[in-house]
Write an enzyme that holds these catalytic residues in place. Sequence first.
Site, short mmCIF file in Angstrom:
data_model
loop_
_atom_site.label_atom_id
_atom_site.label_comp_id
_atom_site.label_asym_id
_atom_site.label_seq_id
_atom_site.Cartn_x
_atom_site.Cartn_y
_atom_site.Cartn_z
N GLN A 192 0.82 -1.21 0.00
CA GLN A 192 0.00 0.00 0.00
C GLN A 192 0.85 1.27 0.00
OE1 GLN A 192 -3.07 -0.21 -0.58
NE2 GLN A 192 -3.61 -2.29 0.01
N CYS A 336 -16.84 -10.09 5.36
CA CYS A 336 -18.09 -10.82 5.16
C CYS A 336 -17.76 -12.14 4.47
CB CYS A 336 -19.05 -10.01 4.29
SG CYS A 336 -20.66 -10.81 4.05
#
Length: 421
Positions: A192, A336
């Site tokens: 990142q 999720c």
Amino acid sequence: MSPDTVHYLDHAATAPVRECALRAWVGATRALSAAPGNPSALHAGGRSARRLLEDARERIGAALGADRAEVILTSGATESDALAVAGGARGARARDPRRTRVLASALEHDAVGAQSAVLAPAGFEWTVLPVSALGVSVVDPAALAEAAPRLAVASLSMVSSEFGTLQPVAALTAALAGGDGSRPLVHTDAAQAVGVLDVDFHALGVDLMTVGGHKIGAPAGTGVLLARRGTPLVTDRPGGGQERGIRSGTPDVAGACALAAALEEAVAQREALRRHLTGLRARLLSGLPAGSRATLGPEAPCSPAIAHLSVDTAHPEAVLLAMDAAGVLVSAGSACHAGVTRPSAAVLALGRSERQALGVLRVSMGPTTSASDVDALLAALPQAIRAGQRLDVRDRASRPRRPEPRAGAPTAPATVGGARP
């Protein structure tokens, strides 16, 4: 019906492929098609493929402040992290049997954290660096100096993949340095960081560094592990001996060429991109509607490419779906899996509640992000939050109520401190 315009704000997950990378990939693929050859072959086709591969390796190293021989080509950041942490731990222990511990931040990507389950059966212990309220891993020099003789590997990202906070990699390296020059291996995940921050492998002083191609506009399936000369790595994937025997398999020559092109362009444009994203991030945070806020305070040291938001709902999946329907693509910090939303481990590490760790969004930007993308997010966010809050209301209404005790019915015995005897 999907909107005509899509506002992509999920660059930390994957970035659009750069035109320069696409051209490099097509050019190399055409060259390999015209003169086919495995880079390990001795014939003319093999030598031609080898030249393409080693030229790409040279350019990748130069863009990252490393030598060509230190560049190990991989399939991406996840594989690089696994090779660095698990392979480095095994290699360090083989060199010094006392080194049986691995140190990692609570903010590391799952590609690092998952290595604890790989290494535990082999007798390694896993130690986690705590996290400050600013979303920064806490480096305690005294504690680290005491732990250093038993540490095999210490892993700390340059930029948290969820919060976007800058992590103290240089401080960690300095704290682990032994008086005789010996220290544990230090690994950093720079996936990142490369597109936004100045990244120099040699200057940083680490032993291992991870870079993922698709985070900076190279094709998915490309990546790099930089390994300083003399770094002991024990691989779990032996085979044909490619990539210094660390990552066997026929190399992706065209992918390497595309990665080299993307890296060179990212480095050349980095300073201008930083300025651009700093303005967009400020625009985003200053315009947040009611029911949303920055998870961390303004004093937190953050990459301009990532903004971590807290939203007043325990249903981030509803927020994401509503944003998607409006043509705004972001990601949730919580995970999720199989329809079950789980709280963000990074937010829990800050000491926040489970509900707070559920209601989070990660907005991430890159070279193609514009002010109109940010404005579209700000316009869509209020309705998206209300979609999540409607589910919160449903959840509360569906909870069974405790029956009122009947008149004269015996009551429960008194407890001490709220605990049943």
